[in-house]
Design a protein around this motif. Structure first.
Motif, PDB file in Angstrom:
ATOM      1  N   GLU A   1       0.821  -1.214   0.000  1.00 27.01           N
ATOM      2  CA  GLU A   1       0.000   0.000   0.000  1.00 27.01           C
ATOM      3  C   GLU A   1       0.859   1.270   0.000  1.00 27.01           C
ATOM      4  N   LYS A   2       2.180   1.089   0.082  1.00 27.25           N
ATOM      5  CA  LYS A   2       3.121   2.216   0.203  1.00 27.25           C
ATOM      6  C   LYS A   2       2.750   3.099   1.390  1.00 27.25           C
ATOM      7  N   ARG A   3       2.514   2.456   2.543  1.00 24.60           N
ATOM      8  CA  ARG A   3       2.010   3.178   3.709  1.00 24.60           C
ATOM      9  C   ARG A   3       2.676   2.681   4.989  1.00 24.60           C
ATOM     10  N   LEU A   4       2.964   3.634   5.880  1.00 21.74           N
ATOM     11  CA  LEU A   4       3.415   3.320   7.237  1.00 21.74           C
ATOM     12  C   LEU A   4       2.451   4.000   8.198  1.00 21.74           C
ATOM     13  N   VAL A   5       1.961   3.233   9.171  1.00 17.90           N
ATOM     14  CA  VAL A   5       1.050   3.780  10.175  1.00 17.90           C
ATOM     15  C   VAL A   5       1.614   3.461  11.556  1.00 17.90           C
TER      16      VAL A   5
ATOM     17  N   ARG B   1       0.212   8.654  10.008  1.00 18.85           N
ATOM     18  CA  ARG B   1       0.221   7.891   8.758  1.00 18.85           C
ATOM     19  C   ARG B   1       1.078   8.590   7.710  1.00 18.85           C
ATOM     20  N   PHE B   2       1.893   7.803   7.035  1.00 10.20           N
ATOM     21  CA  PHE B   2       2.670   8.292   5.895  1.00 10.20           C
ATOM     22  C   PHE B   2       2.257   7.491   4.673  1.00 10.20           C
ATOM     23  N   ASP B   3       1.930   8.178   3.580  1.00 12.84           N
ATOM     24  CA  ASP B   3       1.588   7.535   2.317  1.00 12.84           C
ATOM     25  C   ASP B   3       2.712   7.779   1.318  1.00 12.84           C
ATOM     26  N   ARG B   4       2.662   7.023   0.210  1.00 13.72           N
ATOM     27  CA  ARG B   4       3.653   7.124  -0.870  1.00 13.72           C
ATOM     28  C   ARG B   4       5.055   6.756  -0.391  1.00 13.72           C
ATOM     29  N   VAL B   5       5.113   5.777   0.520  1.00 11.99           N
ATOM     30  CA  VAL B   5       6.382   5.327   1.090  1.00 11.99           C
ATOM     31  C   VAL B   5       6.957   4.216   0.216  1.00 11.99           C
ATOM     32  N   LEU B   6       8.159   4.432  -0.274  1.00  7.38           N
ATOM     33  CA  LEU B   6       8.817   3.452  -1.139  1.00  7.38           C
ATOM     34  C   LEU B   6       9.622   2.424  -0.347  1.00  7.38           C
ATOM     35  N   ALA B   7      10.169   2.842   0.791  1.00  6.43           N
ATOM     36  CA  ALA B   7      10.969   1.946   1.625  1.00  6.43           C
ATOM     37  C   ALA B   7      10.917   2.415   3.069  1.00  6.43           C
TER      38      ALA B   7
END
Length: 150
Positions: A37-41, A67-73
């Motif tokens: 989902e390219k997401r960190l919560v 929440r962070f979206d558009r996370v590649l790594a």
């Protein structure tokens, strides 16, 4: 306590979010990396500094989500993912552009643990999830202790 909800789309926005997150606590089990989902919560217990420094101080925490979206790594340093009950104390969140609008979000915790997120662009949200509760301790830092000793 009024619930807060902030969106961060640039470095200045994230600085405001970081201020509200100082001394938030979270269990390692509440760090949810969703690469598909390219997401960190992060599920956090946010300390309410505004109430703590008010004319009639109150010590409170509130369950919140970052929440962070558009996370590649997502990379971690000095964080043991197997230690699910380990508690981290959040100090700051910073963003540096590397190839605009892409960049790196760094989440610093006391004692040295760090989460490093490579993002397509900065897209974050901090939101309180429910009512606050009172706590008996106010977070203190080494420099605060040194000032108190004079």
């Amino acid at each position: 306590m009024e619930p807060i909800k902030f969106f961060a789309l640039d470095k200045d926005d994230l600085a405001v979010v970081s201020t509200h997150l100082q001394d938030a606590e979270l269990k390692i089990a509440d760090v949810h990396w969703r690469p598909q989902e390219k997401r960190l919560v992060l599920g956090i217990d946010r300390f309410d500094w505004m109430a703590a420094v008010a004319s009639q101080p109150e010590l409170r925490r509130c369950r919140s989500a970052l929440r962070f979206d558009r996370v590649l790594a997502c990379k971690c340093k000095h964080v043991d993912p197997a230690g699910k009950d380990g508690v981290l104390n959040l100090l700051a969140v910073e963003f540096e552009e590397t190839d605009p609008p892409a960049g790196v979000v760094t989440i610093f915790f006391s004692g040295g643990p760090v989460l490093r997120l490579e993002v397509e662009c900065l897209e974050a949200e901090l939101a309180d999830l429910g009512p606050s509760w009172t706590t008996v301790t106010c977070p203190a830092h080494a420099e605060d202790d040194a000032r108190a000793r004079g």
